[in-house]
Design a protein around this motif. Sequence first.
Motif, PDB file in Angstrom:
ATOM      1  N   LYS B   4       0.842  -1.208   0.000  1.00  0.00           N
ATOM      2  CA  LYS B   4       0.000   0.000   0.000  1.00  0.00           C
ATOM      3  C   LYS B   4       0.876   1.256   0.000  1.00  0.00           C
ATOM      4  O   LYS B   4       0.614   2.201  -0.740  1.00  0.00           O
ATOM      5  N   ASP B  64       1.995  -7.162  -9.486  1.00  0.00           N
ATOM      6  CA  ASP B  64       1.001  -8.225  -9.584  1.00  0.00           C
ATOM      7  C   ASP B  64      -0.171  -7.949  -8.639  1.00  0.00           C
ATOM      8  O   ASP B  64      -1.336  -8.084  -9.025  1.00  0.00           O
ATOM      9  N   VAL B  68      -4.122  -7.330  -9.444  1.00  0.00           N
ATOM     10  CA  VAL B  68      -5.209  -8.078  -8.791  1.00  0.00           C
ATOM     11  C   VAL B  68      -6.210  -7.100  -8.191  1.00  0.00           C
ATOM     12  O   VAL B  68      -7.424  -7.251  -8.356  1.00  0.00           O
ATOM     13  N   ASP B  72     -10.087  -6.670  -9.089  1.00  0.00           N
ATOM     14  CA  ASP B  72     -10.881  -7.257  -8.022  1.00  0.00           C
ATOM     15  C   ASP B  72     -12.344  -6.813  -8.155  1.00  0.00           C
ATOM     16  O   ASP B  72     -12.617  -5.623  -8.296  1.00  0.00           O
ATOM     17  N   GLU B  73     -13.260  -7.796  -8.138  1.00  0.00           N
ATOM     18  CA  GLU B  73     -14.667  -7.444  -8.427  1.00  0.00           C
ATOM     19  C   GLU B  73     -15.296  -6.553  -7.364  1.00  0.00           C
ATOM     20  O   GLU B  73     -16.120  -5.707  -7.671  1.00  0.00           O
ATOM     21  N   ARG B  74     -14.895  -6.721  -6.096  1.00  0.00           N
ATOM     22  CA  ARG B  74     -15.445  -5.865  -5.034  1.00  0.00           C
ATOM     23  C   ARG B  74     -14.957  -4.432  -5.240  1.00  0.00           C
ATOM     24  O   ARG B  74     -15.722  -3.472  -5.115  1.00  0.00           O
TER      25      ARG B  74
END
Lengths: 68, 135
Positions: B4, B64, B68, B72-74
């Motif tokens: 992060k 990577d 992701v 990410d669908e959320r």
Amino acid sequence: MKNKLEELRRERGLNQEELASILRVSRQTISSLENGRYKPSLVLAFKIARFFDKTIEEIFIYEEEDNE
Amino acid sequence: MNNKKQMIFMFLLGPVGYFLGTIIYAVLGGSNHGLSLLTGSLSALILVFIYYLYLRFSHSKIIDDMRVEQNDEREKSIRQRAGHISLYLVFASLFILSFIFMIKGHHLWGIIIGSTYIILLSIYLSLIAYFKKTY
């Protein structure tokens, strides 16, 4: 929507980070799924079911109020 | 540095690069506003790109992870919801602003903002109609 994701993950001895990495989603998604805050897409539900070698219905429990 | 922090650092490099570029341009004696903007933007791009290459080759897991997180669908659903709310806020703001400008007597601004509101709304409704046909 209730689910048995946390239970199944613990059975496999995985932490959220590891499961997230296997399913190619973020750790927060796994956490939200386990808490029932987030409903997965059909694709993700299939991925999860395949990984745990179960059917979607065995992992996710649909309740009428989920539709509201 | 964790993932992060690395990501935040990379995003902060943009403005830092911009200011560095404009400062260097000014120090070298440049005074053209357009060129200063261009130098700043270019140096921001270069700095971010160099840092991206550094991460790509020495910390490839971070890139990577970023990929992701982007897919990410959320995350996508959150972005979609935020986008939706922002769009409605823009619509409301434009509508209110055009109204205020008209009342205050700034008719030209009222018409410009009102037209922008109508154009945006038309694009939005056209896109909805298009996606209804294609989905």
